[in-house]
Design a protein around this motif. Structure first.
Motif, PDB file in Angstrom:
ATOM      1  N   ALA A 183     -25.185  30.660 -23.029  1.00 35.12           N
ATOM      2  CA  ALA A 183     -25.050  31.099 -24.411  1.00 35.12           C
ATOM      3  C   ALA A 183     -23.746  30.560 -24.990  1.00 35.12           C
ATOM      4  CB  ALA A 183     -25.073  32.621 -24.493  1.00 35.12           C
ATOM      5  N   SER A 184     -23.741  30.291 -26.283  1.00 38.98           N
ATOM      6  CA  SER A 184     -22.546  29.794 -26.958  1.00 38.98           C
ATOM      7  C   SER A 184     -21.405  30.804 -26.822  1.00 38.98           C
ATOM      8  CB  SER A 184     -22.846  29.547 -28.441  1.00 38.98           C
ATOM      9  OG  SER A 184     -21.689  29.126 -29.126  1.00 38.98           O
ATOM     10  N   GLY A 185     -20.217  30.293 -26.530  1.00 36.50           N
ATOM     11  CA  GLY A 185     -19.057  31.160 -26.389  1.00 36.50           C
ATOM     12  C   GLY A 185     -18.893  31.745 -25.000  1.00 36.50           C
ATOM     13  N   SER A 186     -19.723  31.313 -24.046  1.00 36.72           N
ATOM     14  CA  SER A 186     -19.628  31.847 -22.686  1.00 36.72           C
ATOM     15  C   SER A 186     -18.306  31.459 -22.035  1.00 36.72           C
ATOM     16  CB  SER A 186     -20.791  31.332 -21.831  1.00 36.72           C
ATOM     17  OG  SER A 186     -21.999  31.974 -22.163  1.00 36.72           O
ATOM     18  N   ASP A 187     -17.705  32.410 -21.370  1.00 39.49           N
ATOM     19  CA  ASP A 187     -16.461  32.198 -20.634  1.00 39.49           C
ATOM     20  C   ASP A 187     -16.802  32.149 -19.149  1.00 39.49           C
ATOM     21  OD1 ASP A 187     -13.989  32.277 -19.433  1.00 39.49           O
ATOM     22  OD2 ASP A 187     -13.147  33.772 -20.797  1.00 39.49           O
ATOM     23  N   LYS A 188     -16.743  30.958 -18.557  1.00 33.75           N
ATOM     24  CA  LYS A 188     -17.190  30.793 -17.177  1.00 33.75           C
ATOM     25  C   LYS A 188     -16.252  31.416 -16.156  1.00 33.75           C
ATOM     26  CE  LYS A 188     -20.483  27.060 -17.410  1.00 33.75           C
ATOM     27  NZ  LYS A 188     -21.063  25.926 -16.688  1.00 33.75           N
ATOM     28  N   ARG A 189     -15.142  31.974 -16.610  1.00 28.89           N
ATOM     29  CA  ARG A 189     -14.319  32.735 -15.671  1.00 28.89           C
ATOM     30  C   ARG A 189     -15.061  33.975 -15.192  1.00 28.89           C
ATOM     31  NH1 ARG A 189      -9.016  34.117 -18.824  1.00 28.89           N
ATOM     32  NH2 ARG A 189     -10.613  34.493 -20.432  1.00 28.89           N
ATOM     33  N   TYR A 190     -16.009  34.428 -16.014  1.00 28.82           N
ATOM     34  CA  TYR A 190     -16.723  35.669 -15.699  1.00 28.82           C
ATOM     35  C   TYR A 190     -18.217  35.396 -15.572  1.00 28.82           C
ATOM     36  CZ  TYR A 190     -12.253  37.489 -17.227  1.00 28.82           C
ATOM     37  OH  TYR A 190     -10.911  37.731 -17.359  1.00 28.82           O
ATOM     38  N   SER A 191     -18.570  34.600 -14.604  1.00 31.57           N
ATOM     39  CA  SER A 191     -19.969  34.267 -14.390  1.00 31.57           C
ATOM     40  C   SER A 191     -20.705  35.475 -13.810  1.00 31.57           C
ATOM     41  CB  SER A 191     -20.076  33.076 -13.439  1.00 31.57           C
ATOM     42  OG  SER A 191     -19.428  33.378 -12.216  1.00 31.57           O
ATOM     43  N   PHE A 192     -22.019  35.330 -13.698  1.00 30.82           N
ATOM     44  CA  PHE A 192     -22.843  36.429 -13.179  1.00 30.82           C
ATOM     45  C   PHE A 192     -22.401  36.788 -11.768  1.00 30.82           C
ATOM     46  CE2 PHE A 192     -26.603  38.014 -10.927  1.00 30.82           C
ATOM     47  CZ  PHE A 192     -26.966  39.069 -11.757  1.00 30.82           C
TER      48      PHE A 192
END
Length: 327
Positions: A183-192
């Protein structure tokens, strides 16, 4: 739909100039009445309220596509031909230049989540069909880490920060599709992730959410409590540099390790393909000085979902069948 016009030779410099204008600048100057402020740096158009503009990009959620420039917008949304779109922007951009590049501001990303469906029936059916334990699915739905999108019924995997606020979202097609994206704006520091209920000295690393859930299911099948383990996905394939020493630790993992200094052991459950083995080798070299590294790929199949399906005797869905309208 606008009518086709005879081929017109356009000046490459004019084309390049037309490509430079972003959609927000275009709307602010030439369609201000069609622009609506939603929140912080997020906008939409009054004509299409599901067309969201943020971080220099735009995405039309109800139609499942997006772009960057005003040129993209005129072609994809207004249905101009390429020549018509360039000509429409030529007179405009001649007196316009991109704003000077300034130091990036450390503003928090705005996560644009797809609307939720009234239920999660298709997501439950899809994940259960992939062998995921029914109770695990329901627990993830209940705590908001999984839900079903309204329009295309994608499964949406949510990653939350330390306060429980959604910061990342990955979606995956459920209707006989292998479509996936962020999704747009996703912060990959906090992945699932599924974190242990009590502090734990180890973490299990996976490429994708579906493999993480598959491993949790396997633990349960073996009579183990998956909530005693930290399970972390990288939200996609990790790409090390050609020279491994120049590679960086994936940001999802480095963020987790920084916040959990008690962790001593890292289990690598990456895929059994060339890319997965390369990533494993890179991570072992980068991390082995500070952590005990355990390479534990799936015993059978390409990934842990393959192994789970083999373990349960379930046929693997066709990987190659894709639908372009899955968003």
């Amino acid at each position: 739909m606008r009518s086709n016009r005879p081929y017109v030779q356009l000046d490459p410099a004019v084309i390049e100039q037309a490509r430079q204008m972003d959609l927000l600048s275009y709307l602010q100057r030439y369609e201000p009445d069609n622009l609506k402020h939603v929140a912080r740096n997020v906008y939409c158009t009054r004509e299409h309220d599901s067309l969201k503009i943020s971080n220099g990009k735009w995405y039309w959620w109800s139609r499942g596509f997006g772009g960057v420039s005003a040129l993209d917008y005129l072609i994809k949304v207004k249905e101009y031909s390429f020549v018509e779109a360039v000509e429409a922007l030529a007179g405009i951009t001649a007196s316009w230049s991109p704003p000077p590049v300034s130091a990036p501001k450390k503003e928090p990303k705005v996560l644009l989540l797809p609307p939720r469906n009234k239920d999660c029936d298709r997501v439950t059916q899809y994940l259960f069909g992939r062998g995921i334990d029914f109770q695990i699915i329901q627990e993830c739905i209940a705590d908001g880490t999984i839900y079903e999108s309204a329009r295309y019924h994608n499964v949406v995997f949510i990653g939350k920060d330390e306060s429980g606020t959604p910061k990342y979202a990955a979606y995956r097609g459920t209707m006989a599709s292998s479509f996936k994206g962020d999704a747009s704006g996703s912060d990959k520091r906090y992945s699932f992730r599924l974190l242990a209920r009590e502090p734990c000295q180890s973490v299990h690393l996976f490429e994708a959410a579906i493999d993480l859930l598959s491993y949790a299911t396997l633990l349960k099948c073996e009579g183990k409590d998956y909530k005693k383990e930290n399970l972390l996905s990288l939200s996609g394939v990790y790409q090390p540099k050609k020279e491994i020493k120049d590679s960086k630790i994936p940001i999802a993992l480095s963020t987790f390790l920084k916040g959990n200094p008690q962790v001593k052991t890292i289990f690598l459950h990456l895929d059994n393909d060339k890319t997965g083995r390369l990533c494993t080798a890179a991570l072992k070299e980068l991390l082995q000085k500070d952590y005990q590294i355990v390479d534990d790929p799936p015993p059978v199949g390409k990934d842990f979902n393959d192994f789970l399906l083999s373990y349960l005797g379930i046929a693997r869905p066709n990987r190659n069948h894709e639908r372009r309208d899955a968003r």
